[in-house]
Design a protein around this motif. Structure first.
Motif, mmCIF file in Angstrom:
data_model
loop_
_atom_site.group_PDB
_atom_site.id
_atom_site.type_symbol
_atom_site.label_atom_id
_atom_site.label_comp_id
_atom_site.label_asym_id
_atom_site.label_seq_id
_atom_site.Cartn_x
_atom_site.Cartn_y
_atom_site.Cartn_z
ATOM 1 N N GLU A 1 13.834 -17.327 92.946
ATOM 2 C CA GLU A 1 13.559 -16.092 93.684
ATOM 3 C C GLU A 1 14.431 -14.956 93.147
ATOM 4 O O GLU A 1 15.346 -14.464 93.802
ATOM 5 C CB GLU A 1 13.782 -16.312 95.178
ATOM 6 C CG GLU A 1 12.777 -17.275 95.770
ATOM 7 C CD GLU A 1 13.046 -17.594 97.235
ATOM 8 O OE1 GLU A 1 12.148 -18.184 97.851
ATOM 9 O OE2 GLU A 1 14.130 -17.283 97.761
ATOM 10 N N SER A 2 14.101 -14.541 91.943
ATOM 11 C CA SER A 2 14.800 -13.449 91.270
ATOM 12 C C SER A 2 13.763 -12.567 90.598
ATOM 13 O O SER A 2 12.607 -12.972 90.404
ATOM 14 C CB SER A 2 15.794 -13.981 90.237
ATOM 15 O OG SER A 2 16.802 -14.766 90.850
ATOM 16 N N LEU A 3 14.174 -11.369 90.236
ATOM 17 C CA LEU A 3 13.220 -10.442 89.633
ATOM 18 C C LEU A 3 13.878 -9.627 88.524
ATOM 19 O O LEU A 3 15.074 -9.369 88.536
ATOM 20 C CB LEU A 3 12.591 -9.536 90.689
ATOM 21 C CG LEU A 3 13.475 -8.896 91.776
ATOM 22 C CD1 LEU A 3 14.186 -7.664 91.246
ATOM 23 C CD2 LEU A 3 12.641 -8.551 93.001
ATOM 24 N N ASP A 4 13.051 -9.244 87.546
ATOM 25 C CA ASP A 4 13.476 -8.390 86.441
ATOM 26 C C ASP A 4 13.136 -6.946 86.783
ATOM 27 O O ASP A 4 12.036 -6.664 87.271
ATOM 28 C CB ASP A 4 12.749 -8.772 85.150
ATOM 29 C CG ASP A 4 13.224 -10.091 84.573
ATOM 30 O OD1 ASP A 4 14.295 -10.572 84.992
ATOM 31 O OD2 ASP A 4 12.514 -10.653 83.704
ATOM 32 N N VAL A 5 14.063 -6.044 86.495
ATOM 33 C CA VAL A 5 13.843 -4.617 86.745
ATOM 34 C C VAL A 5 14.056 -3.855 85.444
ATOM 35 O O VAL A 5 15.164 -3.833 84.898
ATOM 36 C CB VAL A 5 14.796 -4.069 87.826
ATOM 37 C CG1 VAL A 5 14.498 -2.580 88.085
ATOM 38 C CG2 VAL A 5 14.680 -4.868 89.115
ATOM 39 N N PHE A 6 13.007 -3.248 84.940
ATOM 40 C CA PHE A 6 13.088 -2.359 83.789
ATOM 41 C C PHE A 6 13.203 -0.934 84.317
ATOM 42 O O PHE A 6 12.312 -0.454 85.027
ATOM 43 C CB PHE A 6 11.856 -2.513 82.901
ATOM 44 C CG PHE A 6 11.812 -3.831 82.182
ATOM 45 C CD1 PHE A 6 12.423 -3.988 80.947
ATOM 46 C CD2 PHE A 6 11.173 -4.922 82.753
ATOM 47 C CE1 PHE A 6 12.388 -5.210 80.277
ATOM 48 C CE2 PHE A 6 11.133 -6.144 82.090
ATOM 49 C CZ PHE A 6 11.749 -6.282 80.858
ATOM 50 N N VAL A 7 14.307 -0.298 83.982
ATOM 51 C CA VAL A 7 14.675 0.965 84.616
ATOM 52 C C VAL A 7 14.362 2.145 83.717
ATOM 53 O O VAL A 7 14.667 2.133 82.515
ATOM 54 C CB VAL A 7 16.178 0.954 84.969
ATOM 55 C CG1 VAL A 7 16.607 2.295 85.546
ATOM 56 C CG2 VAL A 7 16.486 -0.167 85.945
ATOM 57 N N LEU B 1 9.675 -0.665 86.433
ATOM 58 C CA LEU B 1 8.806 -1.828 86.558
ATOM 59 C C LEU B 1 9.624 -3.008 87.041
ATOM 60 O O LEU B 1 10.689 -3.309 86.489
ATOM 61 C CB LEU B 1 8.142 -2.193 85.221
ATOM 62 C CG LEU B 1 7.239 -3.432 85.308
ATOM 63 C CD1 LEU B 1 5.982 -3.130 86.115
ATOM 64 C CD2 LEU B 1 6.881 -3.958 83.920
ATOM 65 N N VAL B 2 9.127 -3.681 88.072
ATOM 66 C CA VAL B 2 9.754 -4.888 88.609
ATOM 67 C C VAL B 2 8.791 -6.048 88.431
ATOM 68 O O VAL B 2 7.611 -5.950 88.797
ATOM 69 C CB VAL B 2 10.085 -4.720 90.104
ATOM 70 C CG1 VAL B 2 10.638 -6.024 90.680
ATOM 71 C CG2 VAL B 2 11.081 -3.586 90.304
ATOM 72 N N VAL B 3 9.283 -7.146 87.839
ATOM 73 C CA VAL B 3 8.459 -8.343 87.656
ATOM 74 C C VAL B 3 9.188 -9.515 88.314
ATOM 75 O O VAL B 3 10.186 -9.994 87.789
ATOM 76 C CB VAL B 3 8.202 -8.648 86.171
ATOM 77 C CG1 VAL B 3 7.135 -9.739 86.048
ATOM 78 C CG2 VAL B 3 7.786 -7.400 85.409
ATOM 79 N N PRO B 4 8.718 -9.979 89.463
ATOM 80 C CA PRO B 4 9.394 -11.090 90.139
ATOM 81 C C PRO B 4 8.969 -12.448 89.590
ATOM 82 O O PRO B 4 7.830 -12.636 89.172
ATOM 83 C CB PRO B 4 8.958 -10.940 91.596
ATOM 84 C CG PRO B 4 7.653 -10.223 91.532
ATOM 85 C CD PRO B 4 7.672 -9.387 90.290
#
Length: 308
Positions: A73-79, A118-121
């Motif tokens: 339960e983690s997510l990537d955030v491209f800022v 962009l957030v990709v969980p």
């Protein structure tokens, strides 16, 4: 060298009892099996992974946050550097049983260059949660809720949150878009717009297919997680898409969902990608000039490459 004897043609397969509309069991199983319609699937998945690696080199590694207590339960955030920019939460596909956030980074450059985060969980595969799509949906909802509540931590505007999804992620995006967020102490209009690409929006035929071998469908699950049955909760404009080289059943799911949204008096746009299969159409989200990239930027009121 020939023997002079005629070669017998393959025997025609006898059609079995109808299981869903005019489809027998073998036809229905094939309708929900992408391998039957996208012979280049493995090539495309490898390409998405390598393109994602290249995007991480150009943009840098994403921020990584936990939205729940378990490791997945983690997510990537491209800022994007623009403070107060909108944010899009991308829900990946994989037939509910595969897929990783890291392999969907290939679409991040579109958003970051246009001035959006962009957030990709990541979330558990269905076989990791006892075959229950309910638990998968609950994780994805919590991921979206986390983004809304924590958007300012990475410079996003929580009032400009959008959701996109492809394949089984398109289904989960539909679930998110038809969620009653007030039950999670959030505004009913948490999501301001959505893209559902090549998804499934009524689970009845899916339940009858071979996917029931790894999803433990129940009446409650079918009802609760069929977005087409809960359009009263839809509070955001919607883009629905499919490719013409997808199975006729996936095309029908998209058409019927878009038609139902329109009949409910809510804004929807149906995009049809000529000569794209199930995996190829989502690649068009990676460019501002692609079918989906152009549409999502317009939905988010962003110009092409505003931050290039």
């Amino acid at each position: 060298m020939t023997t002079g004897h005629p070669v017998a043609a393959p025997a025609a397969r006898a059609k079995g009892p109808r299981v869903w509309r005019d489809l027998d069991q073998a036809e229905l199983d094939a309708a929900y099996d992408q391998a039957a319609w996208a012979p280049n699937r493995e090539q495309l998945l490898r390409r998405h992974a390598s393109q994602s690696d290249a995007v991480r080199v150009r943009l840098g590694a994403p921020l990584r946050y936990a939205y729940g207590p378990t490791p997945v339960e983690s997510l990537d955030v491209f800022v994007t550097p623009i403070v107060g920019a909108p944010v899009n939460v991308l829900i990946h596909g994989g037939a509910w049983r595969a897929g990783l956030a890291r392999n969907y980074a290939y679409v991040a450059e579109l958003f970051v260059r246009a001035g959006a985060h962009l957030v990709v969980p990541d979330f558990a595969p269905v076989q990791g949660v006892g075959g229950s799509l309910m638990r998968m949906a609950e994780q994805v909802r919590r991921a979206v809720a986390w983004v809304y509540r924590n958007a300012r931590r990475f410079g996003a505007d929580p009032a400009r949150l959008y959701v996109s999804g492809h394949s089984s992620g398109g289904h989960l995006a539909g679930v998110v878009l038809t969620t009653d967020w007030r039950g999670l102490d959030l505004p009913a209009d948490v999501v301001k717009g959505g893209l559902c690409s090549s998804g499934m929006y009524d689970l009845e035929p899916v339940r009858l297919s071979a996917r029931s071998s790894y999803v433990t469908f129940t009446d409650e699950m079918e009802e609760a997680l069929s977005p087409q049955r809960h359009l009263d909760r839809l509070n955001a404009p919607l883009i629905v898409s499919h490719g013409t080289l997808e199975s006729p059943e996936f095309q029908r799911q998209a058409r019927d969902f878009a038609a139902a949204v329109k009949a409910a008096g809510k804004p929807v746009e149906l995009l049809v990608g000529d000569d794209y299969n199930h995996f190829e159409i989502f690649e068009t989200l990676a460019t501002p000039y692609g079918l989906l990239g152009r549409a999502v930027l317009e939905q988010m009121q962003l110009s092409q490459g505003a931050n290039a």
